[in-house]
Scaffold this motif. Structure first.
Motif, PDB file in Angstrom:
ATOM      1  N   PHE A 149       0.827  -1.206   0.000  1.00  0.00           N
ATOM      2  CA  PHE A 149       0.000   0.000   0.000  1.00  0.00           C
ATOM      3  C   PHE A 149       0.862   1.258   0.000  1.00  0.00           C
ATOM      4  CE2 PHE A 149      -1.912   3.404   2.585  1.00  0.00           C
ATOM      5  CZ  PHE A 149      -2.999   3.730   1.784  1.00  0.00           C
ATOM      6  N   LEU A 150       1.913   1.270   0.832  1.00  0.00           N
ATOM      7  CA  LEU A 150       2.793   2.439   0.877  1.00  0.00           C
ATOM      8  C   LEU A 150       3.573   2.594  -0.425  1.00  0.00           C
ATOM      9  CD1 LEU A 150       4.272   2.560   4.506  1.00  0.00           C
ATOM     10  CD2 LEU A 150       2.342   3.802   3.552  1.00  0.00           C
ATOM     11  N   CYS A 151       3.944   1.474  -1.036  1.00  0.00           N
ATOM     12  CA  CYS A 151       4.629   1.548  -2.340  1.00  0.00           C
ATOM     13  C   CYS A 151       3.721   2.217  -3.371  1.00  0.00           C
ATOM     14  CB  CYS A 151       5.024   0.152  -2.825  1.00  0.00           C
ATOM     15  SG  CYS A 151       6.436  -0.562  -1.953  1.00  0.00           S
ATOM     16  N   GLU A 152       2.443   1.863  -3.367  1.00  0.00           N
ATOM     17  CA  GLU A 152       1.498   2.481  -4.295  1.00  0.00           C
ATOM     18  C   GLU A 152       1.258   3.944  -3.928  1.00  0.00           C
ATOM     19  OE1 GLU A 152      -1.922   0.004  -3.998  1.00  0.00           O
ATOM     20  OE2 GLU A 152      -1.041  -1.639  -5.183  1.00  0.00           O
ATOM     21  N   LEU A 153       1.190   4.228  -2.621  1.00  0.00           N
ATOM     22  CA  LEU A 153       0.943   5.590  -2.161  1.00  0.00           C
ATOM     23  C   LEU A 153       2.081   6.529  -2.554  1.00  0.00           C
ATOM     24  CD1 LEU A 153      -0.845   7.544  -0.453  1.00  0.00           C
ATOM     25  CD2 LEU A 153       0.511   6.844   1.538  1.00  0.00           C
ATOM     26  N   PHE A 154       3.322   6.079  -2.368  1.00  0.00           N
ATOM     27  CA  PHE A 154       4.496   6.904  -2.675  1.00  0.00           C
ATOM     28  C   PHE A 154       5.053   6.651  -4.076  1.00  0.00           C
ATOM     29  CE2 PHE A 154       4.812   6.576   2.084  1.00  0.00           C
ATOM     30  CZ  PHE A 154       4.520   7.909   2.338  1.00  0.00           C
ATOM     31  N   LYS A 155       4.289   5.835  -4.869  1.00  0.00           N
ATOM     32  CA  LYS A 155       4.671   5.556  -6.265  1.00  0.00           C
ATOM     33  C   LYS A 155       6.084   4.965  -6.348  1.00  0.00           C
ATOM     34  CE  LYS A 155       1.606   8.964  -8.421  1.00  0.00           C
ATOM     35  NZ  LYS A 155       0.777   9.129  -7.213  1.00  0.00           N
ATOM     36  N   GLN A 156       6.318   3.930  -5.550  1.00  0.00           N
ATOM     37  CA  GLN A 156       7.605   3.236  -5.521  1.00  0.00           C
ATOM     38  C   GLN A 156       7.421   1.806  -6.027  1.00  0.00           C
ATOM     39  OE1 GLN A 156      10.566   4.669  -4.582  1.00  0.00           O
ATOM     40  NE2 GLN A 156       9.491   6.601  -4.243  1.00  0.00           N
ATOM     41  N   ASP A 157       8.335   1.342  -6.865  1.00  0.00           N
ATOM     42  CA  ASP A 157       8.305  -0.026  -7.374  1.00  0.00           C
ATOM     43  C   ASP A 157       9.328  -0.848  -6.605  1.00  0.00           C
ATOM     44  OD1 ASP A 157       8.168  -2.395  -8.760  1.00  0.00           O
ATOM     45  OD2 ASP A 157       8.245  -1.464 -10.751  1.00  0.00           O
ATOM     46  N   TYR A 158       8.869  -1.900  -5.925  1.00  0.00           N
ATOM     47  CA  TYR A 158       9.796  -2.699  -5.124  1.00  0.00           C
ATOM     48  C   TYR A 158      10.526  -3.754  -5.955  1.00  0.00           C
ATOM     49  CZ  TYR A 158       5.763  -5.904  -4.936  1.00  0.00           C
ATOM     50  OH  TYR A 158       4.699  -6.722  -5.256  1.00  0.00           O
ATOM     51  N   HIS A 159      10.180  -3.899  -7.243  1.00  0.00           N
ATOM     52  CA  HIS A 159      10.901  -4.817  -8.110  1.00  0.00           C
ATOM     53  C   HIS A 159      12.199  -4.157  -8.582  1.00  0.00           C
ATOM     54  CE1 HIS A 159       7.669  -7.681  -8.225  1.00  0.00           C
ATOM     55  NE2 HIS A 159       6.819  -6.757  -8.616  1.00  0.00           N
ATOM     56  N   TYR A 160      13.298  -4.914  -8.567  1.00  0.00           N
ATOM     57  CA  TYR A 160      14.596  -4.348  -8.938  1.00  0.00           C
ATOM     58  C   TYR A 160      14.613  -3.892 -10.391  1.00  0.00           C
ATOM     59  CZ  TYR A 160      19.614  -3.933  -9.691  1.00  0.00           C
ATOM     60  OH  TYR A 160      20.852  -3.459 -10.009  1.00  0.00           O
ATOM     61  N   PHE A 161      14.046  -4.692 -11.288  1.00  0.00           N
ATOM     62  CA  PHE A 161      13.992  -4.336 -12.697  1.00  0.00           C
ATOM     63  C   PHE A 161      12.650  -3.715 -13.100  1.00  0.00           C
ATOM     64  CE2 PHE A 161      17.442  -7.558 -13.011  1.00  0.00           C
ATOM     65  CZ  PHE A 161      18.375  -6.771 -13.667  1.00  0.00           C
ATOM     66  N   GLY A 162      11.812  -3.418 -12.132  1.00  0.00           N
ATOM     67  CA  GLY A 162      10.501  -2.860 -12.452  1.00  0.00           C
ATOM     68  C   GLY A 162       9.692  -3.849 -13.279  1.00  0.00           C
ATOM     69  N   SER A 163       9.060  -3.367 -14.325  1.00  0.00           N
ATOM     70  CA  SER A 163       8.255  -4.232 -15.200  1.00  0.00           C
ATOM     71  C   SER A 163       9.038  -4.673 -16.431  1.00  0.00           C
ATOM     72  CB  SER A 163       6.990  -3.482 -15.636  1.00  0.00           C
ATOM     73  OG  SER A 163       7.334  -2.294 -16.332  1.00  0.00           O
ATOM     74  N   LEU A 164      10.366  -4.499 -16.399  1.00  0.00           N
ATOM     75  CA  LEU A 164      11.197  -4.761 -17.578  1.00  0.00           C
ATOM     76  C   LEU A 164      11.106  -6.223 -18.023  1.00  0.00           C
ATOM     77  CD1 LEU A 164      14.630  -3.315 -18.348  1.00  0.00           C
ATOM     78  CD2 LEU A 164      14.383  -5.791 -18.426  1.00  0.00           C
TER      79      LEU A 164
END
Length: 235
Positions: free
Chosen positions: A77-92
């Motif tokens: 929820f906090l990742c979505e709130l602060f617009k942070q991606d916890y994946h190292y490569f994101g959606s790559l």
């Protein structure tokens, strides 16, 4: 003994105890609204003993373990709130996988970019699931057989992530309970308000530390997998 040290358990015990301490204190304050945070700390210091320490450790361990599902949802929820991606490569990886699926076999076998090579190796060795979060257990199992040092490092990062995630949740809960008690029991003081703000600020900082360790966990898994898979192909 060798299998024991490759399990998350030994790391997770320590992470649960440290992460559960703020929540244990918050629950004590919730059942004693007439005591503010500053007074609770003074009471613990004045009555500290081995028996109390053991009880606190046990309660912290149990709470730290039981709330992991809740703190994961809190973290997401906090990742979505602060617009942070916890994946190292994101959606790559997901993006490259879709592109590779649209290519013919001869074309994607000539891939030279690191990201394309990693995606191809993931497809070949462990498969890429529909949800990218499901790939970590597959990669971790592969590393246990082919690159144990990376598996150990990744597990230590994961345990530290859990600890900071629990600490963040516990400190935020502690700050909110202290604020409610302050309003209910009219315990307002500059020191109490300062401790509440400090608790919330530390929860914010702990969240970003948890985010960093989550990314490092995925980095260690994926990069460790990449080099292990490359070595496996050359044999």
């Amino acid at each position: 003994m060798e299998q024991f040290k490759f399990a998350l358990g030994p790391y997770e015990v320590f992470a649960s105890i440290i992460g559960g301490l703020p929540l244990t204190l918050a629950i004590c304050l919730a059942f004693n609204p007439g005591i503010d945070l500053q007074a609770a700390i003074s009471i613990i210091q004045g009555n500290f003993s081995t028996q109390i320490a053991l009880v606190l450790i046990l309660l912290s361990y149990l709470l730290g373990g039981l709330i992991q599902g809740i703190t994961w949802k809190y973290f997401v929820f906090l990742c979505e709130l602060f617009k942070q991606d916890y994946h190292y490569f994101g959606s790559l990886i997901e993006t490259r996988n879709r592109v590779i699926e649209e290519m013919d076999k001869d074309t994607h076998l000539k891939a030279r970019d690191f990201e394309d090579k990693l995606t191809l190796l993931l497809r070949e060795k462990v498969g890429i699931p529909k949800k990218i979060d499901w790939i970590n257990p597959r990669v971790n199992s592969y590393l246990r057989e082919h690159n144990r040092p990376s598996a150990i490092t990744a597990e230590s990062h994961q345990a530290t992530h859990i600890m900071y995630r629990n600490i963040s949740f516990g400190l935020l809960f502690l700050g909110l309970v202290s604020l409610i008690n302050l309003l209910r029991a009219n315990l307002f003081s500059v020191e109490s308000l300062g401790l509440i703000l400090l608790s919330i600020a530390l929860a914010y900082i702990a969240f970003f530390r948890a985010l960093s360790f989550k990314r490092w966990h995925e980095r260690e898994l994926l990069l460790g997998f990449y080099f292990a898979a490359c070595d496996d192909q050359q044999k």
